[in-house]
Write a protein that holds these residues in place. Structure first.
Motif, PDB file in Angstrom:
ATOM      1  N   VAL A 139       7.612   8.893   3.620  1.00 39.35           N
ATOM      2  CA  VAL A 139       6.812   7.753   4.035  1.00 39.35           C
ATOM      3  C   VAL A 139       7.096   6.561   3.125  1.00 39.35           C
ATOM      4  O   VAL A 139       7.238   6.719   1.908  1.00 39.35           O
ATOM      5  CB  VAL A 139       5.307   8.099   4.037  1.00 39.35           C
ATOM      6  N   SER A 140       7.200   5.386   3.718  1.00 40.70           N
ATOM      7  CA  SER A 140       7.455   4.158   2.959  1.00 40.70           C
ATOM      8  C   SER A 140       6.144   3.506   2.547  1.00 40.70           C
ATOM      9  O   SER A 140       5.058   3.914   2.971  1.00 40.70           O
ATOM     10  CB  SER A 140       8.264   3.173   3.816  1.00 40.70           C
ATOM     11  N   LYS A 141       6.242   2.471   1.733  1.00 41.07           N
ATOM     12  CA  LYS A 141       5.075   1.653   1.441  1.00 41.07           C
ATOM     13  C   LYS A 141       4.760   0.775   2.649  1.00 41.07           C
ATOM     14  O   LYS A 141       5.643   0.455   3.452  1.00 41.07           O
ATOM     15  CB  LYS A 141       5.337   0.767   0.224  1.00 41.07           C
ATOM     16  N   ALA A 142       3.487   0.386   2.769  1.00 35.45           N
ATOM     17  CA  ALA A 142       3.100  -0.551   3.816  1.00 35.45           C
ATOM     18  C   ALA A 142       3.237  -1.965   3.248  1.00 35.45           C
ATOM     19  O   ALA A 142       2.594  -2.310   2.252  1.00 35.45           O
ATOM     20  CB  ALA A 142       1.673  -0.301   4.267  1.00 35.45           C
ATOM     21  N   THR A 143       4.071  -2.783   3.871  1.00 32.64           N
ATOM     22  CA  THR A 143       4.288  -4.161   3.442  1.00 32.64           C
ATOM     23  C   THR A 143       3.837  -5.112   4.541  1.00 32.64           C
ATOM     24  O   THR A 143       3.726  -4.733   5.708  1.00 32.64           O
ATOM     25  CB  THR A 143       5.770  -4.406   3.122  1.00 32.64           C
ATOM     26  N   PHE A 144       3.594  -6.363   4.158  1.00 41.36           N
ATOM     27  CA  PHE A 144       3.048  -7.325   5.113  1.00 41.36           C
ATOM     28  C   PHE A 144       3.972  -7.487   6.310  1.00 41.36           C
ATOM     29  O   PHE A 144       5.186  -7.652   6.168  1.00 41.36           O
ATOM     30  CB  PHE A 144       2.821  -8.673   4.438  1.00 41.36           C
ATOM     31  N   ASN A 145       3.377  -7.478   7.507  1.00 41.35           N
ATOM     32  CA  ASN A 145       4.142  -7.592   8.736  1.00 41.35           C
ATOM     33  C   ASN A 145       3.766  -8.826   9.548  1.00 41.35           C
ATOM     34  O   ASN A 145       4.607  -9.622   9.926  1.00 41.35           O
ATOM     35  CB  ASN A 145       3.950  -6.333   9.591  1.00 41.35           C
ATOM     36  N   THR A 146       2.461  -9.010   9.802  1.00 45.16           N
ATOM     37  CA  THR A 146       2.031 -10.152  10.607  1.00 45.16           C
ATOM     38  C   THR A 146       0.560 -10.460  10.337  1.00 45.16           C
ATOM     39  O   THR A 146      -0.153  -9.637   9.759  1.00 45.16           O
ATOM     40  CB  THR A 146       2.232  -9.864  12.111  1.00 45.16           C
ATOM     41  N   ASP A 147       0.141 -11.636  10.772  1.00 48.75           N
ATOM     42  CA  ASP A 147      -1.243 -12.073  10.594  1.00 48.75           C
ATOM     43  C   ASP A 147      -1.866 -12.277  11.966  1.00 48.75           C
ATOM     44  O   ASP A 147      -1.432 -13.141  12.727  1.00 48.75           O
ATOM     45  CB  ASP A 147      -1.285 -13.373   9.784  1.00 48.75           C
TER      46      ASP A 147
ATOM     47  N   LEU B  70      -1.338  12.981   5.573  1.00 50.42           N
ATOM     48  CA  LEU B  70      -0.962  11.625   5.170  1.00 50.42           C
ATOM     49  C   LEU B  70      -2.141  10.995   4.441  1.00 50.42           C
ATOM     50  O   LEU B  70      -3.252  10.955   4.967  1.00 50.42           O
ATOM     51  CB  LEU B  70      -0.596  10.780   6.398  1.00 50.42           C
ATOM     52  N   ALA B  71      -1.924  10.504   3.225  1.00 52.61           N
ATOM     53  CA  ALA B  71      -3.018   9.926   2.435  1.00 52.61           C
ATOM     54  C   ALA B  71      -2.542   8.653   1.756  1.00 52.61           C
ATOM     55  O   ALA B  71      -1.349   8.476   1.477  1.00 52.61           O
ATOM     56  CB  ALA B  71      -3.514  10.927   1.399  1.00 52.61           C
ATOM     57  N   GLU B  72      -3.496   7.763   1.485  1.00 49.31           N
ATOM     58  CA  GLU B  72      -3.185   6.509   0.794  1.00 49.31           C
ATOM     59  C   GLU B  72      -3.535   6.626  -0.679  1.00 49.31           C
ATOM     60  O   GLU B  72      -4.606   7.117  -1.037  1.00 49.31           O
ATOM     61  CB  GLU B  72      -3.961   5.356   1.423  1.00 49.31           C
ATOM     62  N   ALA B  73      -2.619   6.166  -1.517  1.00 40.39           N
ATOM     63  CA  ALA B  73      -2.846   6.191  -2.961  1.00 40.39           C
ATOM     64  C   ALA B  73      -3.846   5.101  -3.342  1.00 40.39           C
ATOM     65  O   ALA B  73      -4.075   4.153  -2.590  1.00 40.39           O
ATOM     66  CB  ALA B  73      -1.528   5.983  -3.688  1.00 40.39           C
ATOM     67  N   PRO B  74      -4.485   5.216  -4.517  1.00 39.06           N
ATOM     68  CA  PRO B  74      -5.427   4.176  -4.962  1.00 39.06           C
ATOM     69  C   PRO B  74      -4.759   2.811  -5.024  1.00 39.06           C
ATOM     70  O   PRO B  74      -3.548   2.699  -5.251  1.00 39.06           O
ATOM     71  CB  PRO B  74      -5.849   4.663  -6.352  1.00 39.06           C
ATOM     72  N   LEU B  75      -5.561   1.769  -4.839  1.00 40.20           N
ATOM     73  CA  LEU B  75      -5.038   0.408  -4.876  1.00 40.20           C
ATOM     74  C   LEU B  75      -4.523   0.054  -6.267  1.00 40.20           C
ATOM     75  O   LEU B  75      -4.941   0.619  -7.270  1.00 40.20           O
ATOM     76  CB  LEU B  75      -6.135  -0.593  -4.484  1.00 40.20           C
ATOM     77  N   GLY B  76      -3.618  -0.917  -6.304  1.00 41.38           N
ATOM     78  CA  GLY B  76      -3.099  -1.383  -7.576  1.00 41.38           C
ATOM     79  C   GLY B  76      -4.132  -2.190  -8.344  1.00 41.38           C
ATOM     80  O   GLY B  76      -5.221  -2.485  -7.848  1.00 41.38           O
ATOM     81  N   THR B  77      -3.791  -2.568  -9.554  1.00 40.47           N
ATOM     82  CA  THR B  77      -4.729  -3.295 -10.418  1.00 40.47           C
ATOM     83  C   THR B  77      -4.303  -4.739 -10.664  1.00 40.47           C
ATOM     84  O   THR B  77      -4.955  -5.452 -11.404  1.00 40.47           O
ATOM     85  CB  THR B  77      -4.857  -2.590 -11.778  1.00 40.47           C
ATOM     86  N   SER B  78      -3.214  -5.193 -10.036  1.00 45.14           N
ATOM     87  CA  SER B  78      -2.761  -6.561 -10.254  1.00 45.14           C
ATOM     88  C   SER B  78      -3.678  -7.546  -9.547  1.00 45.14           C
ATOM     89  O   SER B  78      -4.503  -7.169  -8.703  1.00 45.14           O
ATOM     90  CB  SER B  78      -1.323  -6.732  -9.742  1.00 45.14           C
ATOM     91  N   ASN B  79      -3.527  -8.825  -9.891  1.00 50.65           N
ATOM     92  CA  ASN B  79      -4.363  -9.861  -9.294  1.00 50.65           C
ATOM     93  C   ASN B  79      -4.234  -9.926  -7.781  1.00 50.65           C
ATOM     94  O   ASN B  79      -5.147 -10.374  -7.094  1.00 50.65           O
ATOM     95  CB  ASN B  79      -4.012 -11.226  -9.893  1.00 50.65           C
TER      96      ASN B  79
ATOM     97  N   PHE C 230       0.855  -1.182   0.000  1.00 52.81           N
ATOM     98  CA  PHE C 230       0.000   0.000   0.000  1.00 52.81           C
ATOM     99  C   PHE C 230       0.894   1.236   0.000  1.00 52.81           C
ATOM    100  O   PHE C 230       1.851   1.329   0.776  1.00 52.81           O
ATOM    101  CB  PHE C 230      -0.920  -0.003   1.222  1.00 52.81           C
ATOM    102  N   THR C 231       0.565   2.174  -0.896  1.00 48.92           N
ATOM    103  CA  THR C 231       1.414   3.345  -1.117  1.00 48.92           C
ATOM    104  C   THR C 231       0.789   4.590  -0.503  1.00 48.92           C
ATOM    105  O   THR C 231      -0.430   4.781  -0.571  1.00 48.92           O
ATOM    106  CB  THR C 231       1.637   3.560  -2.624  1.00 48.92           C
ATOM    107  N   TYR C 232       1.645   5.470   0.066  1.00 54.61           N
ATOM    108  CA  TYR C 232       1.174   6.668   0.764  1.00 54.61           C
ATOM    109  C   TYR C 232       1.927   7.905   0.295  1.00 54.61           C
ATOM    110  O   TYR C 232       3.029   7.825  -0.239  1.00 54.61           O
ATOM    111  CB  TYR C 232       1.354   6.499   2.282  1.00 54.61           C
ATOM    112  N   THR C 233       1.290   9.037   0.523  1.00 47.60           N
ATOM    113  CA  THR C 233       1.934  10.330   0.289  1.00 47.60           C
ATOM    114  C   THR C 233       1.832  11.150   1.559  1.00 47.60           C
ATOM    115  O   THR C 233       0.875  11.016   2.334  1.00 47.60           O
ATOM    116  CB  THR C 233       1.261  11.095  -0.860  1.00 47.60           C
ATOM    117  N   VAL C 234       2.809  12.033   1.778  1.00 53.34           N
ATOM    118  CA  VAL C 234       2.778  12.933   2.925  1.00 53.34           C
ATOM    119  C   VAL C 234       3.123  14.343   2.432  1.00 53.34           C
ATOM    120  O   VAL C 234       4.133  14.548   1.772  1.00 53.34           O
ATOM    121  CB  VAL C 234       3.742  12.461   4.041  1.00 53.34           C
TER     122      VAL C 234
END
Length: 336
Positions: free
Chosen positions: A70-78, A108-117, A54-58
């Protein structure tokens, strides 16, 4: 110098007020270089792909310096107990950008989601709602400003005070659907206690999870995740696969038919495919349908021999005729 002292005192008073409200900004006696915040994706069956980012802008507000990245949000835990996949992002401060004490605001805002599967099935929660980041800069001697706190707030209570400060900032839902495979056994030579083997293969985005279970009525026979060979099924049992999005695919193969005469396969109540032991689909495209239903039917019939009945039929006829003649004979004797 007095001016700096007043700002320092005001900042300290603000921190004390936030603490009294039960709010916990990221705070340290020494300089703060970064703060993490979470993207929480709530799922109904299984977590989404670990490849999702998930991509963000500040953006600075009210003349604040360009001191944050700001970095991208990547998987951390379940968080399996609450069915949440947690992705982590980091806000990093450049301390040299702040030359005077004060409280600096950013959007701080989140960019639109990607279009990949990998993003299929993920729906935005409050991702479109921007958040306010505040950088608190203080000084201890009036000449060396330091970043002492970074807060990420969700709302404002109308009095200029943060009503919520939290590392859980952005949310989304991951809604997936199901595949059911039902086993049926038919025919006059079929044994309802026969167990048939099935192989299950699931395809989708890298790191995407799937769960499955086999039920005998209301009794769960076995459970698992991902691909599986040698799943055992009897008449009336149902294998349910969860965690499939519209672009995922599956292959189900009956690997052990117990030498039954034939196998029929029916998908979603459609045309029956005869003589096959495998069915597959790439790109489910459920649309409004929540479940894909597949039925495997094994048939075993045998001829019932009728020769015995035919061979005794002539003798049965003779016995019948004998009975008729005997009746007539005894009747004449009585008349005489």
């Amino acid at each position: 110098m007095k001016h700096y002292g007043k700002l320092t005192a005001a900042a300290a008073a603000g921190f004390m007020a936030l603490s009294a409200m039960g709010v916990a900004p990221v705070f340290a006696a020494d300089a703060v270089n970064s703060v993490d915040f979470n993207k929480e994706v709530t799922y109904n069956h299984a977590k989404p792909s670990t490849d999702v980012e998930f991509t963000y802008t500040v953006q600075p507000k009210d003349g604040a310096p360009n001191g944050l990245t700001v970095s991208k949000a990547t998987f951390n835990t379940d968080d399996t107990a609450n069915k949440k996949a947690i992705y982590k992002a980091t806000l990093t401060v450049n301390p040299t950008a702040y030359t005077t004490p004060g409280v600096y605001s950013y959007t701080l805002a989140e960019a639109p989601l990607g279009t990949s599967n990998a993003y299929k099935g993920i729906t935005e929660g409050d991702a479109s709602e921007s958040k306010t980041v505040k950088v608190y800069v203080t000084t201890t001697d009036g000449s060396n400003p330091i970043v002492q706190a970074i807060t990420v707030d969700g709302t404002d209570n109308g009095d200029g005070e943060e009503a919520k400060l939290s590392t859980q900032v952005f949310t989304a839902d991951y809604h997936t659907k199901s595949l059911t495979i039902k086993k049926e056994v038919k025919g006059n030579q079929a044994d309802k206690n026969d167990s048939f083997g099935f192989d299950l293969t699931l395809t989708g985005a890298t790191g995407e999870e799937y769960s499955w279970e086999v039920k005998n009525g209301e009794t769960v026979e076995s459970t698992g995740k991902g691909n599986k060979t040698g799943i055992q099924m009897k008449d009336g049992w149902v294998l349910t696969v969860n965690g499939l999005s519209d672009t995922d695919g599956y292959t189900v193969k009956e690997s052990d038919t117990k030498n039954y005469d034939s196998t029929d396969i029916q998908v979603n109540g459609g045309t029956v495919t005869k003589g096959q032991t495998e069915t597959s689909k790439t790109g489910l495209e459920y649309g409004a349908t929540e479940v894909e239903n597949v039925v495997f039917t094994n048939n075993k019939n045998g001829d019932i021999p009728t020769g015995i009945l035919m061979s005794v039929a002539p003798y049965a006829g003779l016995v019948g005729l004998g009975g008729i003649f005997a009746g007539l004979f005894f009747r004449r004797k009585r008349e005489d």
